[in-house]
Write a protein that holds these residues in place. Structure first.
Motif, mmCIF file in Angstrom:
data_model
loop_
_atom_site.group_PDB
_atom_site.id
_atom_site.type_symbol
_atom_site.label_atom_id
_atom_site.label_comp_id
_atom_site.label_asym_id
_atom_site.label_seq_id
_atom_site.Cartn_x
_atom_site.Cartn_y
_atom_site.Cartn_z
ATOM 1 N N TYR A 1 1.000 -1.231 0.682
ATOM 2 C CA TYR A 1 -0.130 -0.148 0.109
ATOM 3 C C TYR A 1 0.934 0.885 -0.390
ATOM 4 N N GLU A 2 1.761 1.238 0.768
ATOM 5 C CA GLU A 2 2.935 2.646 0.663
ATOM 6 C C GLU A 2 3.762 2.867 -0.348
ATOM 7 N N ALA A 3 4.519 1.381 -1.137
ATOM 8 C CA ALA A 3 4.745 1.996 -2.147
ATOM 9 C C ALA A 3 3.475 2.058 -3.841
ATOM 10 N N GLU A 4 2.652 1.387 -3.458
ATOM 11 C CA GLU A 4 1.226 2.409 -4.526
ATOM 12 C C GLU A 4 0.821 3.416 -4.049
ATOM 13 N N ASN A 5 0.392 4.400 -2.634
ATOM 14 C CA ASN A 5 0.286 5.632 -2.375
ATOM 15 C C ASN A 5 2.125 6.410 -1.856
ATOM 16 N N PRO A 6 2.067 6.866 -2.652
ATOM 17 C CA PRO A 6 3.687 8.158 -2.183
ATOM 18 C C PRO A 6 3.697 8.591 -1.292
ATOM 19 N N ASN A 7 2.828 9.791 -0.829
ATOM 20 C CA ASN A 7 2.001 10.324 0.502
ATOM 21 C C ASN A 7 2.085 8.953 1.779
ATOM 22 N N VAL A 8 2.286 8.192 1.385
ATOM 23 C CA VAL A 8 1.896 7.659 3.269
ATOM 24 C C VAL A 8 2.632 6.534 2.919
ATOM 25 N N GLN A 9 4.138 7.131 4.665
ATOM 26 C CA GLN A 9 4.651 6.386 5.270
ATOM 27 C C GLN A 9 4.046 5.097 6.097
ATOM 28 N N VAL A 10 4.637 4.121 6.138
ATOM 29 C CA VAL A 10 4.775 3.111 6.136
ATOM 30 C C VAL A 10 5.249 2.245 7.234
ATOM 31 N N GLU A 11 5.874 2.397 8.782
ATOM 32 C CA GLU A 11 6.596 1.163 9.916
ATOM 33 C C GLU A 11 6.300 0.583 10.142
ATOM 34 N N VAL A 12 6.447 -0.890 9.184
ATOM 35 C CA VAL A 12 6.744 -1.763 10.378
ATOM 36 C C VAL A 12 7.362 -2.868 10.800
ATOM 37 N N LYS A 13 7.067 -2.995 12.637
ATOM 38 C CA LYS A 13 7.714 -3.680 13.460
ATOM 39 C C LYS A 13 7.592 -4.649 13.834
ATOM 40 N N GLY A 14 7.957 -5.245 14.349
ATOM 41 C CA GLY A 14 6.910 -6.674 15.271
ATOM 42 C C GLY A 14 7.988 -7.410 16.769
#
Length: 342
Positions: free
Chosen positions: A69-82
């Motif tokens: 989703y982040e790659a398709e929408n440049p204005n959205v920054q996603v930070e994933v952790k677990g």
């Protein structure tokens, strides 16, 4: 799902082309506003995604969906952790507490301890989406995950049809279940029961074997079933793939020919299940769509930030993996992981 994976790759090329052709355009990052946002909004968003872990295959699919989703929408920054593992409870709580105090616009959380997370997020006003596992808290705007009862019913119906094709006329089913009282386990069980009985089978509710979602305990449960039903059972359905695979192996190792045509049904549809189906060690599996969960959870947060109404429950969907489509499913899953590594 394949279309989204392709779209992710194409979007990267398109964004590079647009950047090369742009002259004097401006953009915003982080929590600043003014950029042309995804889904038609007016701001750029930074979203925290905290999963149960990123160290397992299933959760990597969820991560891949969020990052797509982040790659398709440049204005959205996603930070994933677990967390390091699904028993690293305090580590995850610390991650959540830290990010709640950070500069994020929204949150996606897959809780290891939903009640503890509900306490942590009290009073939060930024949008929070629960993914895979529900969080019972008013601060949560939506739950994105598998409709476990409907998915179980889908698998139950498919198992009955497979049993008929295998020559069974007395179609009885026994479940090797997960943790007694667990909501997800109960929903899957109710789904199995509904699907099996609607398709003409008989779900033996009094014979349910609780194995705590552990493969070794599933072996013990299967041995007990074979002892009580030496003439065979048409369907053995399990709460996850590991237990289904272990039960099928126990039946094969027993040498009891009455179980040679038993339908063994798992739940999750990960690559190991696809391999087991292709190799004849498992009959079928209800496939959760982890990639879709990740993708839709980010889309839901963004929609809320854009002022749109969101659904309280977003069903990420389910499918049944059989010998006919297991290779296709496996290839798709491998594609998600390759995109994640790239």
């Amino acid at each position: 799902m394949k279309k989204r994976l392709l779209a992710m790759l194409l979007t990267g090329a398109l964004c590079a082309s647009m950047a090369a052709c742009s002259s004097g355009g401006s953009s915003s990052t982080g929590t600043e506003s003014g950029g042309e946002s995804a889904e038609g909004g007016s701001g750029s968003y930074k979203i925290s995604v905290i999963l149960k872990t990123t160290a397992s295959e299933y959760w990597q699919y969820v991560q891949a969906g969020a990052e797509a989703y982040e790659a398709e929408n440049p204005n959205v920054q996603v930070e994933v952790k677990g967390a390091p593992s699904e028993t690293s409870y305090q580590e995850q709580l610390n991650m959540i507490q830290t990010d709640l105090a950070g500069d994020y616009d929204g949150f996606v959380i897959a809780p290891l301890q939903a009640d503890m997370v509900a306490n942590l997020i009290k009073g939060q006003t930024k949008p929070i989406v629960a993914v895979d596992t529900k969080i019972d808290a008013p601060e949560v705007i939506s739950f994105v995950g598998t409709g476990n009862e409907s998915a179980g019913a889908l698998g139950g119906k498919a198992a009955v049809e497979a049993a008929k094709e295998a020559g069974w006329t007395d179609i009885k089913a026994i479940e090797i279940a997960g943790v007694q009282g667990d909501t997800t386990n109960t929903d899957r069980m109710n789904g199995y029961m509904k699907g099996i009985e609607e398709a003409g089978g008989d779900f033996l509710e009094d014979e349910v074997q609780y194995a705590d979602a552990v493969a070794t305990k599933a072996v013990d449960a299967m041995n007990g079933i074979m002892s009580r039903y030496p003439d065979g059972i048409a369907i053995i359905c399990a709460n996850n793939d590991d237990m289904a695979i272990a039960a099928a192996k126990a039946a094969k190792d027993s040498g009891n020919a009455a179980y040679a045509n038993t339908i063994f049904l798992g739940f999750d549809g990960i690559q190991s299940a696809c391999d087991a189906i292709l190799e004849g060690r498992l009959t079928m599996s209800v496939a959760q769509q982890g990639y879709e969960m990740g993708y839709e959870s980010i889309a839901t947060v963004v929609a809320k930030l854009n002022g749109e109404e969101v659904e309280e429950f977003v069903d990420s969907g389910a499918d049944v993996v059989t010998a006919e489509n297991a290779q296709e499913r496996k290839d798709t899953l491998q594609g998600y992981l390759e995109a994640l590594e790239g």
